[in-house]
Design an enzyme around this catalytic site. Sequence first.
Site, PDB file in Angstrom:
ATOM      1  N   ALA A   1      -1.366   6.414   0.403  1.00 46.08           N
ATOM      2  CA  ALA A   1      -2.683   5.636   0.545  1.00 46.08           C
ATOM      3  C   ALA A   1      -2.945   5.328   2.058  1.00 46.08           C
ATOM      4  O   ALA A   1      -1.793   5.084   2.965  1.00 46.08           O
ATOM      5  CB  ALA A   1      -2.559   4.215  -0.240  1.00 46.08           C
TER       6      ALA A   1
ATOM      7  N   LEU B   1       0.852  -1.076  -0.142  1.00 43.79           N
ATOM      8  CA  LEU B   1       0.106   0.187  -0.061  1.00 43.79           C
ATOM      9  C   LEU B   1       0.848   1.264  -0.188  1.00 43.79           C
ATOM     10  O   LEU B   1       1.885   1.184   0.979  1.00 43.79           O
ATOM     11  CB  LEU B   1      -0.756   0.021   1.421  1.00 43.79           C
ATOM     12  CG  LEU B   1      -2.152   0.710   1.153  1.00 43.79           C
ATOM     13  CD1 LEU B   1      -3.186   0.306   0.031  1.00 43.79           C
ATOM     14  CD2 LEU B   1      -2.893   0.471   2.524  1.00 43.79           C
ATOM     15  N   ASP B   2       0.684   2.080  -0.976  1.00 44.43           N
ATOM     16  CA  ASP B   2       1.553   3.261  -1.156  1.00 44.43           C
ATOM     17  C   ASP B   2       1.458   4.382   0.016  1.00 44.43           C
ATOM     18  O   ASP B   2       0.420   4.345   0.810  1.00 44.43           O
ATOM     19  CB  ASP B   2       1.236   4.142  -2.416  1.00 44.43           C
ATOM     20  CG  ASP B   2       1.435   3.548  -3.812  1.00 44.43           C
ATOM     21  OD1 ASP B   2       2.348   2.643  -3.835  1.00 44.43           O
ATOM     22  OD2 ASP B   2       0.774   3.759  -4.699  1.00 44.43           O
ATOM     23  N   PRO B   3       2.482   4.999   0.526  1.00 45.10           N
ATOM     24  CA  PRO B   3       2.594   5.812   1.603  1.00 45.10           C
ATOM     25  C   PRO B   3       1.535   6.849   1.635  1.00 45.10           C
ATOM     26  O   PRO B   3       0.909   7.127   2.752  1.00 45.10           O
ATOM     27  CB  PRO B   3       3.946   6.503   1.428  1.00 45.10           C
ATOM     28  CG  PRO B   3       4.870   5.420   0.678  1.00 45.10           C
ATOM     29  CD  PRO B   3       4.181   4.868  -0.400  1.00 45.10           C
TER      30      PRO B   3
END
Length: 316
Positions: free
Chosen positions: A52, A48-50
């Site tokens: 997000a 999960l991207d930072p």
Amino acid sequence: MGRRGKKKGRPVSGWVILDKPVGMGSTEAVSKIKWLFQAEKAGHAGTLDPLASGMLPIALGEATKTVPYVMDGAKVYRFTVAWGEERSTDDLEGPVTETSDKRPTEAEIRALLPKYTGVIMQTPPQFSAIKIAGERAYDLAREGEKVEIPAREIEIGRLDIVETTPEGHTVFEIECGKGTYVRSLARDMGRDLGCYGHIAALRRVEVDPFTEEDFVTLPDMEAAAPSAEDRNAGVALDFHALDDFLIDTGAALDCLPQVALSDDAATKVRLGNPVIIRGRDAPVEAEEACVTARGKLVAIGAIEAGMFKPRRVFSV
């Protein structure tokens, strides 16, 4: 030959369904959870991207063996698209690369949704973990190199409009399969609508079989965990309150046929031996199934002609 060093940490197993905050990377989150639980082993089921927030399933101990089953599960995201700008990263992190004064109507957006539902082809973002000639696309992109990333097949079960914000942004909810890039979706919809678009907010709310009801937060776990002072003091640590946040390892295997074994049969399976599956409803054939004893996961394997053959065994 030197002796192996003693494993550090507790032999704790299970799933932590972290509600990851914005700004924290997935690897950082795993390290934090591993430290809190003093676990021997930890890993996550899908980056999960930072930028997000939301669901990051983290596996501890024996649960790491079930990570592929969770990664293959359907995901649900809630995301906001800001119209009028395209960015290099397809989200708020990168600089603006294209602009437009046009803003789509809700009717125009709704008319476009069927194009992005079902099995479709999608090109991942330039800033993604896709490997190109052995290198990550985001490393090449950071060096200013524009690379051709081939489109690939993905599946989107549903794509719904949730609301339009006062700023004119559109909030969507999507249920999709493995490998879907929501950032690419915002980029492509913006281009189709002739107005450009990028992700302004992204939150993952489900990763099958886990739901929002399974969420736990870092502050709650930090409050339940032994303090740093106690850890440094070398005193006996009490993890009972923290371990209450764990979900059983077997929960990740709801997608597989499950068969209960007797204690004797479970012992044989744990030693790597096949056993005859008994019971009126027991499957005769299954490419993949899991067996349990006293409600605990014993092994994953195949059932052939009524015989369970273990492939991956779990410790008690």
